[in-house]
Design a protein around this motif. Structure first.
Motif, PDB file in Angstrom:
ATOM      1  N   THR A  69      48.229  41.996  30.586  1.00 46.56           N
ATOM      2  CA  THR A  69      47.730  42.366  31.915  1.00 46.56           C
ATOM      3  C   THR A  69      46.246  42.035  32.075  1.00 46.56           C
ATOM      4  OG1 THR A  69      47.411  44.651  31.176  1.00 46.56           O
ATOM      5  CG2 THR A  69      49.471  44.124  32.321  1.00 46.56           C
ATOM      6  N   SER A  70      45.483  42.100  30.992  1.00 41.62           N
ATOM      7  CA  SER A  70      44.071  41.709  31.071  1.00 41.62           C
ATOM      8  C   SER A  70      43.943  40.225  31.383  1.00 41.62           C
ATOM      9  CB  SER A  70      43.339  42.018  29.761  1.00 41.62           C
ATOM     10  OG  SER A  70      43.263  43.389  29.544  1.00 41.62           O
ATOM     11  N   TRP A  71      44.776  39.404  30.758  1.00 40.53           N
ATOM     12  CA  TRP A  71      44.729  37.975  31.039  1.00 40.53           C
ATOM     13  C   TRP A  71      45.199  37.660  32.452  1.00 40.53           C
ATOM     14  CZ3 TRP A  71      41.858  34.486  29.011  1.00 40.53           C
ATOM     15  CH2 TRP A  71      41.389  34.658  27.710  1.00 40.53           C
ATOM     16  N   VAL A  72      46.118  38.437  32.982  1.00 43.63           N
ATOM     17  CA  VAL A  72      46.518  38.246  34.383  1.00 43.63           C
ATOM     18  C   VAL A  72      45.333  38.542  35.301  1.00 43.63           C
ATOM     19  CG1 VAL A  72      47.983  39.158  36.239  1.00 43.63           C
ATOM     20  CG2 VAL A  72      48.979  38.651  33.997  1.00 43.63           C
ATOM     21  N   VAL A  73      44.620  39.622  35.037  1.00 42.40           N
ATOM     22  CA  VAL A  73      43.449  39.986  35.848  1.00 42.40           C
ATOM     23  C   VAL A  73      42.366  38.921  35.718  1.00 42.40           C
ATOM     24  CG1 VAL A  73      41.555  41.656  36.066  1.00 42.40           C
ATOM     25  CG2 VAL A  73      43.897  42.455  35.864  1.00 42.40           C
ATOM     26  N   ILE A  74      42.113  38.460  34.500  1.00 46.26           N
ATOM     27  CA  ILE A  74      41.107  37.416  34.287  1.00 46.26           C
ATOM     28  C   ILE A  74      41.514  36.131  35.012  1.00 46.26           C
ATOM     29  CG2 ILE A  74      40.092  35.909  32.526  1.00 46.26           C
ATOM     30  CD1 ILE A  74      40.228  38.384  30.625  1.00 46.26           C
ATOM     31  N   SER A  75      42.799  35.802  34.997  1.00 46.33           N
ATOM     32  CA  SER A  75      43.285  34.611  35.707  1.00 46.33           C
ATOM     33  C   SER A  75      43.108  34.744  37.208  1.00 46.33           C
ATOM     34  CB  SER A  75      44.763  34.367  35.388  1.00 46.33           C
ATOM     35  OG  SER A  75      44.938  34.150  34.022  1.00 46.33           O
ATOM     36  N   ILE A  76      43.387  35.920  37.744  1.00 44.70           N
ATOM     37  CA  ILE A  76      43.199  36.158  39.182  1.00 44.70           C
ATOM     38  C   ILE A  76      41.733  35.978  39.559  1.00 44.70           C
ATOM     39  CG2 ILE A  76      43.220  37.953  40.970  1.00 44.70           C
ATOM     40  CD1 ILE A  76      45.787  39.040  39.609  1.00 44.70           C
ATOM     41  N   LEU A  77      40.838  36.572  38.777  1.00 49.18           N
ATOM     42  CA  LEU A  77      39.408  36.445  39.057  1.00 49.18           C
ATOM     43  C   LEU A  77      38.928  35.007  38.929  1.00 49.18           C
ATOM     44  CD1 LEU A  77      38.041  39.630  37.275  1.00 49.18           C
ATOM     45  CD2 LEU A  77      37.949  39.144  39.723  1.00 49.18           C
ATOM     46  N   SER A  78      39.345  34.325  37.874  1.00 52.60           N
ATOM     47  CA  SER A  78      38.912  32.939  37.653  1.00 52.60           C
ATOM     48  C   SER A  78      39.428  32.008  38.743  1.00 52.60           C
ATOM     49  CB  SER A  78      39.385  32.438  36.288  1.00 52.60           C
ATOM     50  OG  SER A  78      38.819  33.199  35.272  1.00 52.60           O
ATOM     51  N   ALA A  79      40.695  32.137  39.073  1.00 50.45           N
ATOM     52  CA  ALA A  79      41.277  31.264  40.092  1.00 50.45           C
ATOM     53  C   ALA A  79      40.656  31.496  41.465  1.00 50.45           C
ATOM     54  CB  ALA A  79      42.788  31.482  40.163  1.00 50.45           C
ATOM     55  N   SER A  80      40.459  32.761  41.830  1.00 50.56           N
ATOM     56  CA  SER A  80      39.904  33.033  43.159  1.00 50.56           C
ATOM     57  C   SER A  80      38.456  32.567  43.271  1.00 50.56           C
ATOM     58  CB  SER A  80      40.034  34.517  43.507  1.00 50.56           C
ATOM     59  OG  SER A  80      39.324  35.297  42.578  1.00 50.56           O
TER      60      SER A  80
END
Length: 186
Positions: A42-53
């Motif tokens: 779930t941390s990597w999902v959050v990091i991916s959301i932040l990075s992509a946006s």
């Protein structure tokens, strides 16, 4: 729920609670370390959301900002204002740290409310927001404490610790407790 019993047979007679486990957890073994898989995923999902946006918002900056560019400029100004309010006039170097912590915690908390984590099946346990787990919360708190002491030591050197024995050394425990229970305002 899976709860291991505590023992009192320790050298100091204190409870050995390191073996207590509440709920079921999904673990990975990576390089001899046991990693809490649910928090990592779930941390990597959050990091991916932040990075992509952020990548999408700032890849083509315009003189007249688009809606996404305008939103991220607003977020950056908000983080700068929070940094300035909390750390004073020398806030510049702390904007990346405070911004990273703020955005990770903010998006993590909202991911717990908005993302349907329960539809992903795991062998043990279930997915939830990263900040839902005590391990992630403690690690963020430790990072903040280390940054707090680093700021004090870099600004005042070893004289920084002199504040703990003021006005009298008898108050050392109370001053240490006060330092850990108040927000970091320097």
């Amino acid at each position: 729920m899976n709860v291991l019993s505590c023992s009192i047979n320790t050298p100091n007679g204190l409870y050995d609670i390191s073996g207590v486990e509440v709920g079921q957890h999904f673990y990975w073994k990576i390089g001899g370390f046991q990693v809490h898989g649910q928090v990592l995923i779930t941390s990597w999902v959050v990091i991916s959301i932040l990075s992509a946006s952020t990548t999408l918002a700032v890849q083509n900056p315009q003189t007249i900002p688009t809606n996404s560019q305008n939103f991220f400029e607003y977020v950056l100004e908000f983080i700068r204002d929070v940094s300035k309010t909390q750390t004073g006039e020398e806030y510049g170097p702390w904007v990346p740290f405070i911004g990273t912590m703020f955005l990770f915690i903010f998006v993590s908390n909202w991911s717990g409310a908005l993302l349907p984590w329960k539809i992903i099946q795991l062998p043990h346990g279930e997915l939830a927001a990263p900040t839902n787990d005590i391990n992630a919360t403690v690690s963020l708190a430790l990072l903040t404490s280390v940054a707090y002491f680093y700021a004090g030591l870099s600004k005042k050197g070893l004289g920084y610790f002199g504040k703990y024995i003021q006005p009298t050394p008898i108050l050392l425990p109370i001053n240490i407790l006060e330092d850990f229970t108040k927000p970091p305002i320097t």
